[in-house]
Design an enzyme around this catalytic site. Structure first.
Site, mmCIF file in Angstrom:
data_model
loop_
_atom_site.group_PDB
_atom_site.id
_atom_site.type_symbol
_atom_site.label_atom_id
_atom_site.label_comp_id
_atom_site.label_asym_id
_atom_site.label_seq_id
_atom_site.Cartn_x
_atom_site.Cartn_y
_atom_site.Cartn_z
ATOM 1 N N GLY A 40 0.765 -1.253 0.000
ATOM 2 C CA GLY A 40 0.000 0.000 0.000
ATOM 3 C C GLY A 40 0.792 1.296 0.000
ATOM 4 C CG ASP A 99 -1.546 1.505 3.185
ATOM 5 O OD1 ASP A 99 -1.323 1.098 4.355
ATOM 6 O OD2 ASP A 99 -2.172 0.816 2.358
ATOM 7 C CG ASP A 102 -8.418 0.098 9.773
ATOM 8 O OD1 ASP A 102 -9.220 1.002 10.009
ATOM 9 O OD2 ASP A 102 -8.771 -1.066 9.510
ATOM 10 C CB THR A 103 -6.989 -2.548 13.814
ATOM 11 O OG1 THR A 103 -5.857 -3.182 13.201
ATOM 12 C CG2 THR A 103 -8.245 -2.904 13.054
ATOM 13 N N GLY A 104 -4.366 -0.565 13.798
ATOM 14 C CA GLY A 104 -3.054 -0.347 14.399
ATOM 15 C C GLY A 104 -2.227 -1.618 14.501
ATOM 16 C CG LEU A 107 1.993 1.908 13.076
ATOM 17 C CD1 LEU A 107 2.546 2.085 11.677
ATOM 18 C CD2 LEU A 107 1.064 3.069 13.426
ATOM 19 C CE LYS A 130 -9.444 3.438 7.078
ATOM 20 N NZ LYS A 130 -10.368 2.331 6.726
ATOM 21 C CG ASP A 158 -5.455 -3.252 -2.077
ATOM 22 O OD1 ASP A 158 -4.966 -2.804 -1.021
ATOM 23 O OD2 ASP A 158 -5.889 -4.413 -2.180
ATOM 24 N NE ARG A 164 -2.138 -2.892 -4.702
ATOM 25 C CZ ARG A 164 -2.165 -3.062 -3.391
ATOM 26 N NH1 ARG A 164 -1.977 -2.032 -2.590
ATOM 27 N NH2 ARG A 164 -2.397 -4.252 -2.874
HETATM 28 P P1 IMP Z 1 -4.368 -2.222 10.474
HETATM 29 O O1 IMP Z 1 -3.351 -3.291 10.725
HETATM 30 O O2 IMP Z 1 -5.754 -2.649 10.866
HETATM 31 O O3 IMP Z 1 -4.009 -0.877 11.036
HETATM 32 O O4 IMP Z 1 -4.512 -2.101 8.932
HETATM 33 C C1 IMP Z 1 -3.585 -1.524 8.185
HETATM 34 C C2 IMP Z 1 -3.669 -2.038 6.768
HETATM 35 O O5 IMP Z 1 -4.992 -2.432 6.407
HETATM 36 C C3 IMP Z 1 -3.303 -0.921 5.846
HETATM 37 O O6 IMP Z 1 -1.904 -0.870 5.653
HETATM 38 C C4 IMP Z 1 -4.082 -1.272 4.606
HETATM 39 O O7 IMP Z 1 -3.341 -2.159 3.807
HETATM 40 C C5 IMP Z 1 -5.320 -1.974 5.122
HETATM 41 N N1 IMP Z 1 -6.448 -1.027 5.218
HETATM 42 C C6 IMP Z 1 -6.988 -0.498 6.333
HETATM 43 N N2 IMP Z 1 -7.962 0.375 6.029
HETATM 44 C C7 IMP Z 1 -8.021 0.405 4.691
HETATM 45 C C8 IMP Z 1 -8.811 1.178 3.736
HETATM 46 O O8 IMP Z 1 -9.643 2.031 4.067
HETATM 47 N N3 IMP Z 1 -8.555 0.941 2.420
HETATM 48 C C9 IMP Z 1 -7.635 0.035 1.990
HETATM 49 N N4 IMP Z 1 -6.867 -0.674 2.824
HETATM 50 C C10 IMP Z 1 -7.063 -0.493 4.163
HETATM 51 MG MG MG Z 2 -3.839 -3.343 1.791
#
Ligand code: IMP
Ligand code: MG
Length: 173
Positions: A40, A99, A102-104, A107, A130, A158, A164
């Protein structure tokens, strides 16, 4: 039919990336490695390193690949490392570039991987944050844009490998 609503134009992204580069160049040591999370972040990394160059910064660039999504809009909860963490990271300052925070979970996982690989210090930069979706206690040190609970695409990001290529960032319903 899925429709894409424009959230951030090419020009808005370019302005914000230049601002982020200035924040980063001011805060990090001269010598650091940009580590992009694939897939991403690839477009964002490409623009960010050139914005850093315009400020006299010359980071090296590595990537690691994590996977948390199949073809769903909801994270599976499991974040897998695909391949390996580059050995060069040991002893270096790192700017981790993602990119979306989201949930973190990604990261947190990526930071742990880099620390385990011996990074001297890790800063994090997320193009899109987010905060309302967070499940892990983590925040990026540098954030491009903050959005509500929308699913964003474009500029490298994506949905099921589509979108993308869009030069702007949009939201899909
Ligand atoms: P996390 O681990 O839940 O923070 O998610 C992070 C990853 O989920 C990001 O790097 C994206 O690849 C994917 N993701 C989370 N939200 C979105 C979105 O709104 N659009 C596309 N990909 C997302
Ligand atoms: Mg993704």
């Amino acid at each position: 039919m899925t429709t894409v609503t424009k959230l951030f134009t090419e020009d808005e992204i370019a302005v914000r990336v230049a601002e982020l580069a200035a924040e980063i160049a001011g805060a990090l040591p001269d010598d650091f490695i940009v580590v992009g999370l694939l897939k991403g972040s690839f477009v964002f990394v490409a623009d960010l390193i050139r914005a850093l160059d315009r400020l006299g910064s010359a980071p090296t660039v590595e990537f690691i690949r994590l996977s948390s999504y199949g073809h769903e809009q909801e994270s599976s909860g499991e974040v897998r490392l695909i391949g390996e963490v580059p050995e060069i990271i040991a002893g270096h300052s790192v700017l981790l570039v993602d990119d979306i925070a989201d949930t973190g979970r990604s990261l947190v996982r990526a930071k742990t991987l880099l620390t385990t690989a011996g990074a001297a210090a890790v800063w994090t930069c997320g193009l899109i944050d987010k905060p309302f979706r967070r499940e892990e206690e983590v925040s990026a040190d540098f954030v491009g844009f903050t959005v509500d609970d929308v699913f964003v695409v474009g500029y490298g990001i994506d949905f099921a490998e589509e979108y993308r290529h869009l030069p702007y960032i949009g939201a899909i319903d």
